[in-house]
Design an enzyme around this catalytic site. Structure first.
Site, PDB file in Angstrom:
ATOM      1  N   HIS A 147      85.786  48.832  81.263  1.00  7.80           N
ATOM      2  CA  HIS A 147      86.751  49.898  80.442  1.00  7.80           C
ATOM      3  C   HIS A 147      88.191  49.562  81.332  1.00  7.80           C
ATOM      4  O   HIS A 147      89.049  49.181  80.219  1.00  7.80           O
ATOM      5  CB  HIS A 147      86.250  51.222  80.980  1.00  7.80           C
ATOM      6  CG  HIS A 147      87.435  52.493  80.579  1.00  7.80           C
ATOM      7  ND1 HIS A 147      87.166  53.158  79.766  1.00  7.80           N
ATOM      8  CD2 HIS A 147      88.436  52.482  81.214  1.00  7.80           C
ATOM      9  CE1 HIS A 147      88.096  53.893  79.579  1.00  7.80           C
ATOM     10  NE2 HIS A 147      88.992  53.610  80.432  1.00  7.80           N
ATOM     11  N   GLU A 148      88.141  49.426  82.337  1.00  7.87           N
ATOM     12  CA  GLU A 148      89.496  48.857  82.858  1.00  7.87           C
ATOM     13  C   GLU A 148      89.892  47.691  82.393  1.00  7.87           C
ATOM     14  O   GLU A 148      91.067  47.515  82.391  1.00  7.87           O
ATOM     15  CB  GLU A 148      89.542  49.166  84.569  1.00  7.87           C
ATOM     16  CG  GLU A 148      88.908  50.374  85.182  1.00  7.87           C
ATOM     17  CD  GLU A 148      89.778  51.600  84.685  1.00  7.87           C
ATOM     18  OE1 GLU A 148      90.885  51.341  83.963  1.00  7.87           O
ATOM     19  OE2 GLU A 148      89.200  52.718  84.516  1.00  7.87           O
ATOM     20  N   HIS A 151      91.377  47.560  79.090  1.00  2.03           N
ATOM     21  CA  HIS A 151      92.766  48.202  79.092  1.00  2.03           C
ATOM     22  C   HIS A 151      93.771  46.985  79.166  1.00  2.03           C
ATOM     23  O   HIS A 151      95.026  46.991  78.745  1.00  2.03           O
ATOM     24  CB  HIS A 151      93.107  49.127  80.207  1.00  2.03           C
ATOM     25  CG  HIS A 151      92.812  50.379  80.125  1.00  2.03           C
ATOM     26  ND1 HIS A 151      93.032  51.203  78.883  1.00  2.03           N
ATOM     27  CD2 HIS A 151      92.183  51.488  80.754  1.00  2.03           C
ATOM     28  CE1 HIS A 151      92.658  52.572  78.941  1.00  2.03           C
ATOM     29  NE2 HIS A 151      91.986  52.699  80.430  1.00  2.03           N
ATOM     30  N   TYR A 162     100.273  54.735  75.309  1.00  8.37           N
ATOM     31  CA  TYR A 162      99.386  55.572  76.400  1.00  8.37           C
ATOM     32  C   TYR A 162      99.744  56.967  76.455  1.00  8.37           C
ATOM     33  O   TYR A 162      99.989  57.713  77.346  1.00  8.37           O
ATOM     34  CB  TYR A 162      99.098  55.075  77.720  1.00  8.37           C
ATOM     35  CG  TYR A 162      98.005  55.252  78.545  1.00  8.37           C
ATOM     36  CD1 TYR A 162      96.788  54.776  78.079  1.00  8.37           C
ATOM     37  CD2 TYR A 162      97.709  56.223  79.536  1.00  8.37           C
ATOM     38  CE1 TYR A 162      95.622  55.080  78.595  1.00  8.37           C
ATOM     39  CE2 TYR A 162      96.866  56.659  80.370  1.00  8.37           C
ATOM     40  CZ  TYR A 162      95.469  55.835  79.801  1.00  8.37           C
ATOM     41  OH  TYR A 162      94.306  56.133  80.234  1.00  8.37           O
ATOM     42  N   GLU A 171      92.262  54.530  75.279  1.00  5.83           N
ATOM     43  CA  GLU A 171      91.070  54.846  76.023  1.00  5.83           C
ATOM     44  C   GLU A 171      89.748  54.801  75.174  1.00  5.83           C
ATOM     45  O   GLU A 171      88.748  54.284  75.829  1.00  5.83           O
ATOM     46  CB  GLU A 171      91.085  56.566  76.239  1.00  5.83           C
ATOM     47  CG  GLU A 171      92.035  57.217  77.448  1.00  5.83           C
ATOM     48  CD  GLU A 171      91.117  56.152  78.729  1.00  5.83           C
ATOM     49  OE1 GLU A 171      89.997  56.303  78.827  1.00  5.83           O
ATOM     50  OE2 GLU A 171      91.863  55.504  79.331  1.00  5.83           O
ATOM     51  N   ASP A 230      97.311  65.121  80.574  1.00 10.05           N
ATOM     52  CA  ASP A 230      96.619  63.884  80.422  1.00 10.05           C
ATOM     53  C   ASP A 230      97.213  63.018  79.055  1.00 10.05           C
ATOM     54  O   ASP A 230      96.707  62.350  78.378  1.00 10.05           O
ATOM     55  CB  ASP A 230      95.284  64.208  79.944  1.00 10.05           C
ATOM     56  CG  ASP A 230      94.229  63.043  79.969  1.00 10.05           C
ATOM     57  OD1 ASP A 230      94.779  61.906  80.483  1.00 10.05           O
ATOM     58  OD2 ASP A 230      93.191  63.012  79.071  1.00 10.05           O
ATOM     59  N   HIS A 235      92.164  61.082  77.396  1.00 10.14           N
ATOM     60  CA  HIS A 235      91.060  61.139  77.919  1.00 10.14           C
ATOM     61  C   HIS A 235      90.024  62.101  77.268  1.00 10.14           C
ATOM     62  O   HIS A 235      89.022  62.321  77.587  1.00 10.14           O
ATOM     63  CB  HIS A 235      90.541  61.272  79.542  1.00 10.14           C
ATOM     64  CG  HIS A 235      91.248  60.004  80.176  1.00 10.14           C
ATOM     65  ND1 HIS A 235      92.654  59.970  80.515  1.00 10.14           N
ATOM     66  CD2 HIS A 235      90.765  58.749  80.654  1.00 10.14           C
ATOM     67  CE1 HIS A 235      92.725  59.048  81.283  1.00 10.14           C
ATOM     68  NE2 HIS A 235      91.847  57.946  81.043  1.00 10.14           N
TER      69      HIS A 235
END
Ligand code: ASN
Ligand code: ZN
Length: 308
Positions: A147-148, A151, A162, A171, A230, A235
């Site tokens: 996931h990271e 990005h 974002y 996301e 957020d 998310h």
């Protein structure tokens, strides 16, 4: 000519042993991987609880090339899974590191104090230890690592902003490629989430509602574009494109779906893409690669979540 490449061993966060690509210099072994088909390296650091200003921290080393200590576990998995994600993008799409130009992939573990998060900083990955009840060492989940690092792929391709729908897509693409890298289940982060409770997770692609996410536009959450909101629920509302991905994958299979998602991200999506443009980008990618049957499957998947 001295050979610096070495093959070490280590214990991961969940107690599993694994082989590691390391580097030896002056009888010291480093979590430093020069074996990948690129100029860059994969290197892993320990920040000893430090914060952003002290990144990346210190190289993780071992005198015996056996990374077995408690302190080394988070580093072992950050290093191993970064290599796994590199291999996924290279083997599946021929992508050479996150920028497709062989950039170094840097990770820092033991970031902050009881930090229940992981992130791509724009420059490297950071992993908290968790507080021990909400999370254990976050690098212990390969879908979180994927996931990271995704990005970083998004930041060098579509550059989805974002916030609001473009942020929820940012996301979602990270969650979806987290699934593609380890497609054993539809859950995100379950390997390190609530170590005292089994069966739960951070998010689910197949059932976003189980983790307080919408899975249809009827449930879209209008949240403020602030940190506490957020950034417009990036998310939260990611549950909607995540569920569309679930329907797509169920309908046409992983192998076609991953090609379609990669093409959309790298060819069609732009910084301001919203859900409707993502639907269009994925339909077009499906049509380009696999024809009208695949395009129809993508179209139906997005209709099922109320995006037209
Ligand atoms: N773990 C979070 C994420 O990757 C960190 C963040 O909010 N950017 O989405
Ligand atoms: Zn994310």
């Amino acid at each position: 000519n001295v050979v610096h490449e070495a093959s070490g061993t280590g214990t991961g966060v969940l107690g599993d042993s694994k082989t590691l690509n390391t580097y030896v210099y002056n009888n010291t072994y480093y979590l430093f991987d020069t074996t990948k088909p690129m100029n860059g390296v994969i290197e892993t650091f320990d920040n000893y609880g430090g914060q952003y200003s002290s990144l990346p921290g210190y190289y993780v080393t071992d005198s015996g090339n056996t990374f077995y200590s408690e302190r080394q576990k988070a580093a072992v998995d950050a290093h191993y899974y970064a290599g796994e994600v590199f291999d996924y993008y290279y083997d599946t799409f021929g992508r050479v590191s996150y920028d497709n130009q062989g950039a170094d992939i840097r990770s820092t573990v033991h970031y902050g104090s009881n930090y229940n998060n992981a992130a791509w900083t724009g420059n490297q990955m950071i992993y908290g230890d968790g507080d021990g009840s909400t999370f254990t060492y976050l690098s212990g989940a390969d879908d979180i690592v994927a996931h990271e690092l995704t990005h970083a792929v998004t930041d060098t391709t579509a550059e989805l902003v974002y916030e609001n729908q473009s942020g929820a897509l940012n996301e979602s693409f990270s969650d979806v490629f987290g699934f593609f890298v380890d497609s054993e289940d539809w859950l995100m982060g379950e390997d390190v989430y609530t170590p005292g409770t089994s069966g739960d997770a951070l998010r689910s692609l197949s059932n976003p509602n189980a983790y307080n996410q919408p899975d249809h536009m009827d449930e879209y959450r209008n949240l403020p574009n602030t940190e506490s909101g957020d950034w417009g629920g990036v998310h939260i509302n990611s549950g909607i494109p995540n569920k569309a991905a679930y329907y797509t994958i169920n309908s046409i299979g992983i192998s076609k779906a991953e090609d379609i998602y990669y093409r959309a991200l790298t060819v069609y999506l732009t910084p301001s893409s919203n859900f409707s443009s993502a639907r269009q980008a994925l339909i077009q990618s499906a049509q380009d690669l696999y024809g009208s049957q695949a395009a129809n499957a993508v179209s139906n998947a997005w209709s099922n979540v109320g995006v037209n």
